[in-house]
Design an enzyme around this catalytic site. Sequence first.
Site, PDB file in Angstrom:
ATOM      1  CD  GLU A  39      -2.729  -1.391   0.117  1.00 39.17           C
ATOM      2  OE1 GLU A  39      -3.103  -0.374  -0.520  1.00 39.17           O
ATOM      3  OE2 GLU A  39      -3.023  -2.548  -0.215  1.00 39.17           O
ATOM      4  CG  HIS A 178      -7.740  -1.087  -1.831  1.00 37.80           C
ATOM      5  ND1 HIS A 178      -6.913  -1.060  -2.929  1.00 37.80           N
ATOM      6  CD2 HIS A 178      -9.021  -0.989  -2.301  1.00 37.80           C
ATOM      7  CE1 HIS A 178      -7.648  -0.939  -4.016  1.00 37.80           C
ATOM      8  NE2 HIS A 178      -8.924  -0.908  -3.671  1.00 37.80           N
TER       9      HIS A 178
END
Length: 591
Positions: A39, A178
């Site tokens: 990320e 995510h």
Amino acid sequence: MRHRRRGRVSPLTAAAVQGTIDELGMPLVSTTFVVVDLETTGGAPDSAEITEIGAVKVRGGEVVGEFRTLVRPSGGIPPFISVLTGITDAMVADAPPVTAALPSLLEFAHGSVIVAHNAPFDVGFLRAACTACGMAWPSFQVLDTARLARRVVARDEARDCKLSTLARLFRSGTTPNHRALDDARATVDVLHGLLERLGNVGVHTVEELSLWQSTVTPAQRDKRRLAETVPNAPGVYMFTADDGDVLYVGKSKDMRTRVRTYFTASETRARMTEMVSIATAVTGITCATPLEAEIRELRLIAERKPRYNRRSRFPERGSWIKLTVEPFPRLSLVRQVREDGAAYLGPFGSRRLAETAMAAVHEAVPIRQCTQRLSPKRHGSACVLADLGKCGAPCVGGESTEAYAEHVEIVRRAFTADPGTLVDGLLARIDALARHERYEEAALRRDRLATFVRSAARVQRMAALAAVSQLVAARRRDEGGWELHVVRYGRLAGAECSPPRADPRPYVDALVATAETVEPAPQPLPAATAEEAESLLRWLETPGTRLVRVDGSWTLPRPAAASYLARVDVGEADHAAARPFDDRRSFRPWR
């Protein structure tokens, strides 16, 4: 930072001995894969940083370890990234910096094959982090499950090859969200699903897996002999079928080297694989300079219309917006530019784009949209646009001929010189809509304005070059000597190279004397296609290019439409920044 071991049931059988990366024929069942996901604060490693690392180590289908850590970036996390990932500045405040997290990840992945979904993104960030930390990037072998899925998954199974789509297809036990470790776990399930399918078609080693990704067939490799007759020189090459039909046209600075790549693993386009299977010959046309090769490619594609070229095949199909010549001019979509004194804007690659630019003009200037011919002496009846205040209604005498002519002059200047009045009017409308939180309508008008300004800037640059009867330009070559080009009315009329350490002036004189005779086209058209004129302009505007002769004036109006590009492109940049993680490669299933 956390390491954890856990077991799971898998379709592959675990092996006791792990192979090394350098061995030939590494069995998949005994290879250690480390599936990585990151990320970040943005979409590019040169302007963003890592905020979380997740990795799962698998061997023989069994998870043997996991790695997860948050990473503290040097700056703040953008709000929309926090909304997307759930990672906030407070969460990473006590996390280790990348200089501490990265060595732990590399130790965890040592001796393994790196796997990632959209590997260029993750590996690109890891490479950039290594460079920033003063570390060398280890020579990992890398597999991309997105690219692999494109070869394995059929279109009737999945509409695309995004991780979320594939996770549903292979019934992953983890839903991508995510967050690095969860996305890495989902990628593991996708990897196992892909390997299970490939095992059924005889793929059992890492080397076979890498070759299978590129789908190089023996027949494709056998056709490397077709490149033997192509010279090692800049030029254009044509693949032809046994009936002489041209299948594909391309260009290269080294034709033979480029043609050979069509028969190797570096060629991954399904259309090209199909084309090579049909081709029986390759013809090379040597060109004096790379620019001449680029122009010849465009001309051959437009002339031969090869079925495997997707771009530039039909330049004659472009649409133009015409400001008509009549007592009360209007805008009209046409296919051809004529010598009739009208102002033209284009060409547009599709009618939809032309209509978008036309809508921008109608939004900013109350020029009539009806199609009937109007007379200043005889009045008719007004339409609904007059009632809405979007037309001055010259048809019923609502505006005098002089007042309407002022609107027409604004449009004409926007086409040929300064679109400032139109741009300012539309920007004011966009700001008003945004203040009233009508964001979708504001975005629609922003896109219309951007399409218009880009088109106006393009046609003005093209018209300026098309007005020059002759232009001679030169650029020094790396190996010595000069590239020389003669451009007449926006068309390449001649190309040559002078030898190293030779006086280029006699070569310029000879080139001018032997260059093609070119007749001008109706303004703003060049005496060639718009794509050819743009290629010439790119070359002429490249640093290092020198003007040798200019017959006439090569100038742009001041201010021109190009001076407004920065203002309208801000919205496009903001739109792209709001979706930084989109994989813009074409990764739809290929069958």
